[in-house]
Design a protein around this motif. Structure first.
Motif, PDB file in Angstrom:
ATOM      1  N   VAL A  15     -18.051 125.667  37.141  1.00 41.29           N
ATOM      2  CA  VAL A  15     -17.496 125.012  35.992  1.00 41.29           C
ATOM      3  C   VAL A  15     -16.466 125.691  35.263  1.00 41.29           C
ATOM      4  O   VAL A  15     -16.260 126.908  35.047  1.00 41.29           O
ATOM      5  N   GLN A  16     -15.410 124.857  34.677  1.00 44.24           N
ATOM      6  CA  GLN A  16     -14.091 125.477  34.213  1.00 44.24           C
ATOM      7  C   GLN A  16     -14.465 125.838  32.801  1.00 44.24           C
ATOM      8  O   GLN A  16     -14.900 124.965  31.945  1.00 44.24           O
ATOM      9  N   LEU A  17     -14.063 127.040  32.601  1.00 44.64           N
ATOM     10  CA  LEU A  17     -14.115 127.617  31.268  1.00 44.64           C
ATOM     11  C   LEU A  17     -12.649 127.434  30.499  1.00 44.64           C
ATOM     12  O   LEU A  17     -11.667 127.354  31.115  1.00 44.64           O
ATOM     13  N   GLU A  18     -12.858 126.992  29.117  1.00 44.70           N
ATOM     14  CA  GLU A  18     -11.827 126.940  28.216  1.00 44.70           C
ATOM     15  C   GLU A  18     -11.472 128.189  27.832  1.00 44.70           C
ATOM     16  O   GLU A  18     -11.996 128.724  26.570  1.00 44.70           O
ATOM     17  N   LEU A  19     -10.144 128.967  27.962  1.00 45.32           N
ATOM     18  CA  LEU A  19      -9.956 130.134  27.517  1.00 45.32           C
ATOM     19  C   LEU A  19      -8.564 129.958  26.934  1.00 45.32           C
ATOM     20  O   LEU A  19      -7.715 129.037  27.197  1.00 45.32           O
ATOM     21  N   THR A  20      -8.526 130.944  25.867  1.00 46.07           N
ATOM     22  CA  THR A  20      -6.897 130.872  25.114  1.00 46.07           C
ATOM     23  C   THR A  20      -6.084 131.733  25.938  1.00 46.07           C
ATOM     24  O   THR A  20      -6.402 132.199  27.043  1.00 46.07           O
ATOM     25  N   ARG A  21      -4.789 131.712  25.704  1.00 44.67           N
ATOM     26  CA  ARG A  21      -3.904 132.079  26.471  1.00 44.67           C
ATOM     27  C   ARG A  21      -4.143 133.943  26.515  1.00 44.67           C
ATOM     28  O   ARG A  21      -3.965 134.234  27.814  1.00 44.67           O
ATOM     29  N   THR A  22      -4.335 134.387  25.678  1.00 43.30           N
ATOM     30  CA  THR A  22      -4.734 135.903  25.584  1.00 43.30           C
ATOM     31  C   THR A  22      -5.788 136.168  26.648  1.00 43.30           C
ATOM     32  O   THR A  22      -5.841 137.377  27.138  1.00 43.30           O
ATOM     33  N   GLU A  23      -7.044 135.480  25.987  1.00 40.62           N
ATOM     34  CA  GLU A  23      -8.262 135.691  26.836  1.00 40.62           C
ATOM     35  C   GLU A  23      -8.154 135.545  28.461  1.00 40.62           C
ATOM     36  O   GLU A  23      -8.518 136.349  29.226  1.00 40.62           O
ATOM     37  N   PHE A  24      -7.098 134.669  28.686  1.00 42.63           N
ATOM     38  CA  PHE A  24      -7.082 134.127  30.258  1.00 42.63           C
ATOM     39  C   PHE A  24      -5.947 135.646  30.743  1.00 42.63           C
ATOM     40  O   PHE A  24      -6.547 136.072  31.892  1.00 42.63           O
ATOM     41  N   ASP A  25      -5.262 135.854  30.182  1.00 36.90           N
ATOM     42  CA  ASP A  25      -4.191 137.005  30.454  1.00 36.90           C
ATOM     43  C   ASP A  25      -4.959 138.453  30.636  1.00 36.90           C
ATOM     44  O   ASP A  25      -4.748 139.168  31.681  1.00 36.90           O
ATOM     45  N   LEU A  26      -5.776 138.490  29.711  1.00 38.58           N
ATOM     46  CA  LEU A  26      -6.826 139.745  29.768  1.00 38.58           C
ATOM     47  C   LEU A  26      -7.533 139.914  30.987  1.00 38.58           C
ATOM     48  O   LEU A  26      -7.707 140.856  31.431  1.00 38.58           O
ATOM     49  N   LEU A  27      -8.358 138.667  31.239  1.00 39.38           N
ATOM     50  CA  LEU A  27      -9.187 138.587  32.328  1.00 39.38           C
ATOM     51  C   LEU A  27      -8.586 138.614  33.423  1.00 39.38           C
ATOM     52  O   LEU A  27      -9.281 139.432  34.495  1.00 39.38           O
ATOM     53  N   ALA A  28      -7.340 138.147  33.496  1.00 40.89           N
ATOM     54  CA  ALA A  28      -6.731 138.264  34.903  1.00 40.89           C
ATOM     55  C   ALA A  28      -6.215 139.644  35.084  1.00 40.89           C
ATOM     56  O   ALA A  28      -6.408 140.187  36.467  1.00 40.89           O
ATOM     57  N   ALA A  29      -5.791 140.447  34.091  1.00 38.00           N
ATOM     58  CA  ALA A  29      -5.506 141.673  34.141  1.00 38.00           C
ATOM     59  C   ALA A  29      -6.595 142.614  34.765  1.00 38.00           C
ATOM     60  O   ALA A  29      -6.357 143.355  35.857  1.00 38.00           O
ATOM     61  N   PRO A  81      -4.120 122.826  25.691  1.00 37.91           N
ATOM     62  CA  PRO A  81      -4.557 121.592  24.688  1.00 37.91           C
ATOM     63  C   PRO A  81      -5.646 122.545  23.979  1.00 37.91           C
ATOM     64  O   PRO A  81      -6.360 123.218  24.256  1.00 37.91           O
ATOM     65  N   VAL A  82      -5.661 121.778  22.708  1.00 32.54           N
ATOM     66  CA  VAL A  82      -6.697 122.409  21.623  1.00 32.54           C
ATOM     67  C   VAL A  82      -8.163 121.984  22.267  1.00 32.54           C
ATOM     68  O   VAL A  82      -8.365 121.061  22.957  1.00 32.54           O
ATOM     69  N   THR A  83      -9.102 123.020  22.268  1.00 29.30           N
ATOM     70  CA  THR A  83     -10.470 122.762  22.830  1.00 29.30           C
ATOM     71  C   THR A  83     -11.303 122.881  21.399  1.00 29.30           C
ATOM     72  O   THR A  83     -10.954 123.679  20.533  1.00 29.30           O
ATOM     73  N   ALA A  84     -12.633 123.105  21.789  1.00 27.76           N
ATOM     74  CA  ALA A  84     -13.522 123.294  20.441  1.00 27.76           C
ATOM     75  C   ALA A  84     -13.635 124.737  20.609  1.00 27.76           C
ATOM     76  O   ALA A  84     -13.786 125.470  19.406  1.00 27.76           O
ATOM     77  N   ASP A  85     -13.239 125.463  21.525  1.00 29.88           N
ATOM     78  CA  ASP A  85     -13.385 127.077  21.511  1.00 29.88           C
ATOM     79  C   ASP A  85     -11.946 127.696  21.023  1.00 29.88           C
ATOM     80  O   ASP A  85     -11.709 128.711  21.352  1.00 29.88           O
ATOM     81  N   ALA A  86     -10.961 126.860  20.806  1.00 32.76           N
ATOM     82  CA  ALA A  86      -9.825 127.418  20.558  1.00 32.76           C
ATOM     83  C   ALA A  86      -9.927 128.518  19.707  1.00 32.76           C
ATOM     84  O   ALA A  86      -9.991 128.429  18.509  1.00 32.76           O
ATOM     85  N   ALA A  87      -9.224 129.737  19.783  1.00 32.36           N
ATOM     86  CA  ALA A  87      -9.224 130.724  18.981  1.00 32.36           C
ATOM     87  C   ALA A  87      -8.005 131.615  19.247  1.00 32.36           C
ATOM     88  O   ALA A  87      -6.833 131.061  19.544  1.00 32.36           O
ATOM     89  N   ARG A 147     -18.124 136.366  24.924  1.00 40.22           N
ATOM     90  CA  ARG A 147     -18.904 135.275  24.320  1.00 40.22           C
ATOM     91  C   ARG A 147     -18.888 134.229  25.303  1.00 40.22           C
ATOM     92  O   ARG A 147     -19.739 133.407  25.289  1.00 40.22           O
ATOM     93  N   LYS A 148     -17.692 133.609  25.753  1.00 40.56           N
ATOM     94  CA  LYS A 148     -17.470 132.696  26.446  1.00 40.56           C
ATOM     95  C   LYS A 148     -17.963 132.692  27.831  1.00 40.56           C
ATOM     96  O   LYS A 148     -18.657 131.705  28.506  1.00 40.56           O
ATOM     97  N   LEU A 149     -18.121 133.887  28.418  1.00 39.71           N
ATOM     98  CA  LEU A 149     -18.718 134.268  29.694  1.00 39.71           C
ATOM     99  C   LEU A 149     -20.129 134.236  29.627  1.00 39.71           C
ATOM    100  O   LEU A 149     -20.660 134.111  30.740  1.00 39.71           O
ATOM    101  N   GLY A 150     -20.619 134.497  28.395  1.00 37.52           N
ATOM    102  CA  GLY A 150     -22.055 134.704  28.302  1.00 37.52           C
ATOM    103  C   GLY A 150     -22.358 136.159  28.788  1.00 37.52           C
ATOM    104  O   GLY A 150     -23.506 136.316  29.547  1.00 37.52           O
ATOM    105  N   ASP A 151     -21.594 137.136  28.564  1.00 38.15           N
ATOM    106  CA  ASP A 151     -21.725 138.120  29.165  1.00 38.15           C
ATOM    107  C   ASP A 151     -22.359 139.267  28.118  1.00 38.15           C
ATOM    108  O   ASP A 151     -22.167 139.100  26.975  1.00 38.15           O
ATOM    109  N   SER A 152     -22.880 140.196  28.509  1.00 40.60           N
ATOM    110  CA  SER A 152     -23.718 141.374  27.812  1.00 40.60           C
ATOM    111  C   SER A 152     -22.938 142.546  27.715  1.00 40.60           C
ATOM    112  O   SER A 152     -22.632 143.143  28.709  1.00 40.60           O
ATOM    113  N   SER A 153     -22.440 143.259  26.603  1.00 40.46           N
ATOM    114  CA  SER A 153     -21.836 144.494  26.552  1.00 40.46           C
ATOM    115  C   SER A 153     -22.960 145.796  27.153  1.00 40.46           C
ATOM    116  O   SER A 153     -22.438 146.786  27.665  1.00 40.46           O
TER     117      SER A 153
END
Length: 288
Positions: A198-212, A129-135, A258-264
């Protein structure tokens, strides 16, 4: 789902050039779509709202409202797969398209079978579904075919020596179906990501990259490898990975951080391996 299975589905075309518009109608109709063709951003937005297409092609350089603004407005109410088309191949335009909400980005002149292959790759992936963070999501897939309207297209880049494709890790799935790392949890079956409960709203690609990356644990996944992963098994090696594919992976990884609040600089979850790709950061014994 193959593109041949999309009969009865709707595709909206937003393109001010009549010749390209007619070509897109022919390509998408042949692929099994009912097409709705429009010539400007406002009419395109109204068509997407009225017809709820599964796929929308969108020209960048249109008079009045350009493709970037049109994409942003569409993304406020629709999860249609957006493929942006442009005569410009500047990197900044590609990034602007992805950040505006495009799922993929093709430079004119494009190959009809390449467009179809990219759409097929997108249709194999569930929509959220569309979310405020849809990218954006640039799931690139292609097949080497003829060019549009007799125009030639430059050969795509090949795998660089500096970024070899890394072997794919194949660890056993967790017994409960949840991958966990430093307080981050992901379920492939449910397509859910939780951080600190807390559940995060990720795009399809973000989810698949994180899962990999979670599946590979500390094994490095190269940008080339991740770009091929996003294409899907049917077209993983059908077309060489180019610099735009690698830059798209970088953009998606940046959005994910950015969505994870992670630092490179001091990563807790996603670590960059310079010149190669990405892997999970070291385990924090106090987090899990």
């Amino acid at each position: 789902m193959g593109i041949e299975d999309t009969a009865g589905r709707v595709a909206v075309i937003i393109e001010d050039d009549a010749d390209i518009r007619n070509l897109l109608e022919a390509v998408l109709t042949q692929a099994g779509f009912e097409t709705i063709a429009t010539g400007n951003g406002l009419d395109g937005i109204n068509a997407v709202r009225a017809h709820n297409p599964i796929v929308t092609t969108l020209d960048v350089s249109m008079p009045g409202m350009d493709g970037f603004e049109t994409a942003k407005r569409i993304r406020t109410f629709s999860t249609t797969y957006l493929v942006m088309l442009t005569a410009r191949d500047d990197e900044i335009d590609t990034l602007m398209g992805l950040e505006a909400g495009a799922d993929d980005y093709l430079t004119k002149p494009f190959r009809p079978r390449e467009l179809r292959a990219r759409i097929e790759a997108m249709l194999r992936r569930p929509r959220h579904p569309v979310t405020a963070d849809a990218a954006s999501a640039a799931e690139s897939a292609a097949t080497p075919a003829g060019t549009v309207a007799g125009a030639s297209i430059a050969d795509q880049g090949t795998l660089s020596d500096a970024e070899p494709t890394t072997p794919k890790a194949s660890p056993a799935e967790p017994a409960d179906g949840w991958f966990s790392h430093n307080g981050l949890r992901l379920s492939k079956m449910e397509r859910i990501v939780q951080l600190g409960g807390v559940q995060l709203e990720l795009t399809r690609t973000e989810f698949d990259l994180l899962a990999a990356l979670l599946a590979a644990q500390r094994a490095v996944r190269s940008k080339n490898d991740l770009a091929l992963l996003l294409r899907g098994d049917a077209h993983a090696s059908a077309y060489p990975v180019n610099e735009a594919d690698r830059r798209a992976v970088e953009v998606h990884m940046g959005n994910l951080r950015r969505k994870l609040g992670d630092s490179s600089a001091a990563p807790r979850w996603l670590e960059t391996v310079r010149g190669v790709g990405y892997r999970l950061a070291a385990v924090d014994a106090t987090a899990n």
